[in-house]
Design an enzyme around this catalytic site. Structure first.
Site, mmCIF file in Angstrom:
data_model
loop_
_atom_site.group_PDB
_atom_site.id
_atom_site.type_symbol
_atom_site.label_atom_id
_atom_site.label_comp_id
_atom_site.label_asym_id
_atom_site.label_seq_id
_atom_site.Cartn_x
_atom_site.Cartn_y
_atom_site.Cartn_z
ATOM 1 N N LYS A 1 36.883 50.088 31.249
ATOM 2 C CA LYS A 1 37.478 49.669 32.529
ATOM 3 C C LYS A 1 37.724 48.152 32.524
ATOM 4 O O LYS A 1 37.201 47.430 31.669
ATOM 5 C CB LYS A 1 36.518 50.031 33.664
ATOM 6 C CG LYS A 1 35.188 49.276 33.603
ATOM 7 C CD LYS A 1 34.170 49.808 34.605
ATOM 8 C CE LYS A 1 32.857 49.031 34.492
ATOM 9 N NZ LYS A 1 31.809 49.603 35.351
ATOM 10 N N ARG B 1 25.514 53.495 45.852
ATOM 11 C CA ARG B 1 26.920 53.137 45.683
ATOM 12 C C ARG B 1 27.714 54.432 45.670
ATOM 13 O O ARG B 1 27.758 55.133 46.679
ATOM 14 C CB ARG B 1 27.078 52.290 44.405
ATOM 15 C CG ARG B 1 28.327 51.445 44.384
ATOM 16 C CD ARG B 1 28.435 50.586 43.140
ATOM 17 N NE ARG B 1 28.705 51.359 41.931
ATOM 18 C CZ ARG B 1 28.908 50.834 40.725
ATOM 19 N NH1 ARG B 1 28.842 49.525 40.549
ATOM 20 N NH2 ARG B 1 29.166 51.588 39.690
ATOM 21 N N HIS C 1 24.289 56.703 38.094
ATOM 22 C CA HIS C 1 24.328 55.327 37.590
ATOM 23 C C HIS C 1 23.085 54.591 38.086
ATOM 24 O O HIS C 1 22.634 54.811 39.212
ATOM 25 C CB HIS C 1 25.618 54.679 38.107
ATOM 26 C CG HIS C 1 26.017 53.397 37.427
ATOM 27 N ND1 HIS C 1 25.936 53.196 36.069
ATOM 28 C CD2 HIS C 1 26.553 52.243 37.943
ATOM 29 C CE1 HIS C 1 26.395 51.977 35.773
ATOM 30 N NE2 HIS C 1 26.765 51.385 36.890
ATOM 31 N N ARG D 1 26.667 55.785 28.235
ATOM 32 C CA ARG D 1 27.894 55.266 28.835
ATOM 33 C C ARG D 1 27.901 53.739 28.841
ATOM 34 O O ARG D 1 28.035 53.111 29.877
ATOM 35 C CB ARG D 1 27.915 55.787 30.275
ATOM 36 C CG ARG D 1 29.226 56.274 30.776
ATOM 37 C CD ARG D 1 29.069 56.958 32.131
ATOM 38 N NE ARG D 1 28.333 56.221 33.101
ATOM 39 C CZ ARG D 1 27.255 56.664 33.759
ATOM 40 N NH1 ARG D 1 26.794 57.878 33.602
ATOM 41 N NH2 ARG D 1 26.633 55.881 34.608
ATOM 42 N N TYR E 1 40.829 16.444 40.236
ATOM 43 C CA TYR E 1 40.857 16.439 41.705
ATOM 44 C C TYR E 1 39.508 16.064 42.313
ATOM 45 O O TYR E 1 38.463 16.574 41.894
ATOM 46 C CB TYR E 1 41.197 17.844 42.225
ATOM 47 C CG TYR E 1 42.606 18.317 41.927
ATOM 48 C CD1 TYR E 1 43.723 17.547 42.245
ATOM 49 C CD2 TYR E 1 42.802 19.557 41.339
ATOM 50 C CE1 TYR E 1 44.999 18.014 41.976
ATOM 51 C CE2 TYR E 1 44.076 20.031 41.069
ATOM 52 C CZ TYR E 1 45.180 19.249 41.397
ATOM 53 O OH TYR E 1 46.438 19.709 41.143
ATOM 54 N N CYS F 1 41.046 22.910 37.192
ATOM 55 C CA CYS F 1 42.271 23.069 37.984
ATOM 56 C C CYS F 1 42.879 24.442 37.694
ATOM 57 O O CYS F 1 42.343 25.217 36.911
ATOM 58 C CB CYS F 1 43.264 21.973 37.631
ATOM 59 S SG CYS F 1 42.540 20.314 37.701
ATOM 60 N N MET F 2 44.022 24.718 38.292
ATOM 61 C CA MET F 2 44.614 26.046 38.095
ATOM 62 C C MET F 2 44.998 26.300 36.639
ATOM 63 O O MET F 2 44.793 27.394 36.116
ATOM 64 C CB MET F 2 45.849 26.219 38.995
ATOM 65 C CG MET F 2 46.380 27.647 38.950
ATOM 66 S SD MET F 2 47.830 27.949 39.962
ATOM 67 C CE MET F 2 47.193 27.798 41.607
ATOM 68 N N ASP F 3 45.503 25.253 35.982
ATOM 69 C CA ASP F 3 46.052 25.443 34.635
ATOM 70 C C ASP F 3 45.355 24.625 33.562
ATOM 71 O O ASP F 3 45.742 24.704 32.397
ATOM 72 C CB ASP F 3 47.537 25.044 34.631
ATOM 73 C CG ASP F 3 48.267 25.651 35.808
ATOM 74 O OD1 ASP F 3 48.314 26.887 35.891
ATOM 75 O OD2 ASP F 3 48.737 24.881 36.678
HETATM 76 C C1 LIG Z 1 30.703 49.805 34.455
HETATM 77 C C2 LIG Z 1 29.975 51.059 34.412
HETATM 78 C C3 LIG Z 1 29.279 51.450 33.253
HETATM 79 C C4 LIG Z 1 29.032 50.514 32.093
HETATM 80 O O1 LIG Z 1 28.060 49.557 32.500
HETATM 81 P P1 LIG Z 1 27.527 48.444 31.504
HETATM 82 O O2 LIG Z 1 26.424 47.776 32.248
HETATM 83 O O3 LIG Z 1 28.683 47.528 31.259
HETATM 84 O O4 LIG Z 1 27.096 49.126 30.282
HETATM 85 C C5 LIG Z 1 28.744 52.713 33.213
HETATM 86 N N1 LIG Z 1 28.875 53.557 34.258
HETATM 87 C C6 LIG Z 1 29.511 53.198 35.402
HETATM 88 C C7 LIG Z 1 29.599 54.146 36.527
HETATM 89 C C8 LIG Z 1 30.073 51.947 35.520
HETATM 90 O O5 LIG Z 1 30.688 51.598 36.657
#
Ligand SMILES: *Cc1c(COP(=O)(O)O)cnc(C)c1O
Length: 402
Positions: A52, A150, A182, A238, A284, A331-333
């Site tokens: 992701k 969550r 999770h 995961r 800045y 800065c931005m760039d």
């Molecule tokens: C991002 C995420 C992971 C991976 O987590 P890490 O801490 O980067 O290994 C696994 N499961 C879910 C649901 C996540 O959102």
């Protein structure tokens, strides 16, 4: 185009950095080797590599292919659009997407063989609609909230979710492929919630089985749990962050301690180097003033590229193998480095390293996280699309690994 560009359509070849202001070097072999190391940590449990957030900033498709090249057997993403991007790039591995909202059109995902997560009855109803629209059975992973607070079904919500799934399974609209959850505190392996969540997970699976639901895969462990908790493995682990060679538990050790190596190095070239007198305010708001006559180097990467403004007077860089710091505001760039204060000089066009592997005094993403009051996850993930990804290594490239 001919040559290396053809091999890496979603990244540049290493020889192409001449003339680039800044770039992120992505080591595909590091990603592949990290996946192999994670499989060992997991005692051979299959690995879902989480890609992701544009593979935590490393670039989606090439990172996914590199992870698959050394043994990831699944991929995980948050959004359905990310999953569809992977399919459009020709990636055919089993793929789970876990975030959508009421109204998201799930039919394209179902057509593309993407597994979907459901934590609420409405999500199952959306999936059943997609099943009827496509004439296919939707592959579903039921998500239980075991204590993160969550996503997923919490408390009695789990019983309700199972009840909603039953008739849809009977109808052939959905197939329950997985049950998952999770962890909240996996980065503190001794935290009592880790064990409590594991126990709740086992209970939730048992309840599903009593309701006649027997998933193929049960999965709970993120990177931290994959590295520290054999009891969290279940049928699939995961990991995300560790795939990219960063430590999810910096207090317990650097990546090398877990047999991982950083896959991203962020580099830039000085766009200007000039003399400045003592007492010169820099950038800045003049939040830095040169303590002595010096040389100021200008670095053409800024917060539009993901360099945190929180790196004010703190972000570390390596110039000619020596550490220096950002002078004044980002800065931005661009930002400025006081070369003289670090006993250094540089030429316009010369390379510097913002972060990498910690070798040769190179700072790491973890050093940046500490300098900016954030976590290594955020440092790599926020590197934006204006920064070209330059691919090194061969893992997952079309010409390699068969
Ligand atoms: C991002 C995420 C992971 C991976 O987590 P890490 O801490 O980067 O290994 C696994 N499961 C879910 C649901 C996540 O959102």
């Amino acid at each position: 185009m001919t040559g290396p560009m053809e091999l890496a359509p979603d990244g540049l070849a290493p020889t192409d950095t001449a003339g680039l202001s800044a770039w992120a070097e992505i080591d595909l072999d590091a990603i592949a080797d990290n996946v192999a190391a994670l499989r060992e940590h997991a005692g051979g449990t299959p690995v879902m590599a989480v890609v992701k957030g544009d593979a935590y900033g490393h670039g989606l498709a090439h990172s996914a292919r590199a992870a698959l090249a050394r043994g990831a057997s699944w991929l995980g993403v948050a959004q359905v659009a990310e999953a569809l991007d992977l399919r459009a790039a020709g990636v055919t591995a089993p793929l789970l997407s876990w975030i959508h909202v009421p109204g998201t059109d799930l039919a394209p995902a179902v057509q593309a063989d993407i597994d979907l997560s459901a934590g609420q009855p409405w999500a199952l109803a959306s999936m059943a609609d997609a099943a009827r629209a496509t004439g296919r059975t939707v592959r579903v992973h039921l998500k239980v909230d075991t204590g993160l607070g969550r996503g997923g079904a919490l408390g009695d919500g789990w019983t309700e979710l199972l009840a909603a799934a039953g008739p849809l399974v009977a109808e052939g609209a959905i197939d329950i492929v997985g049950i998952w959850s999770h962890l909240a505190w996996a980065d503190a392996p001794d935290h009592p919630t880790v064990r409590a969540q594991r126990e709740r997970f086992v209970e939730a699976i048992a309840e599903a089985e009593r309701a006649g639901i027997r998933p193929q895969v049960r999965h709970l462990a993120n990177s931290a749990a994959t590295l520290t908790d054999p009891q969290a493995r279940f049928d699939l682990v995961r990991p995300g962050l560790a795939v990219y060679g960063l430590s999810p538990v910096p207090d317990l050790g650097a990546p090398q301690r877990f047999g991982l190596r950083e896959a991203m190095r962020l580099l830039a070239r000085f766009s200007s180097v000039k003399d400045a007198p003592a007492g010169q305010g820099v950038s800045y708001g003049h939040e830095y003033t040169t303590p002595a006559a010096t040389r100021l180097g200008l670095v053409p990467i800024g917060y539009a590229d993901g360099i945190p403004r929180a790196a004010l007077n703190a972000g570390p860089v390596a110039v000619r193998g020596t550490r220096a710091r950002i002078a004044g505001r980002v800065c931005m760039d661009q930002f400025v480095v006081d070369l003289g204060a670090a006993g250094l000089d540089a030429e316009p066009g010369e390379e510097l390293v913002l972060f990498g592997r910690g070798a040769d005094d190179e700072p790491t993403a973890q050093d940046w996280a500490e300098a900016c009051g954030t976590i290594n996850y955020e440092i790599v993930t926020r590197i934006g699309p204006r920064v070209p990804r330059v691919l090194v290594g061969t893992a997952g490239r079309e010409d390699a690994d068969g």
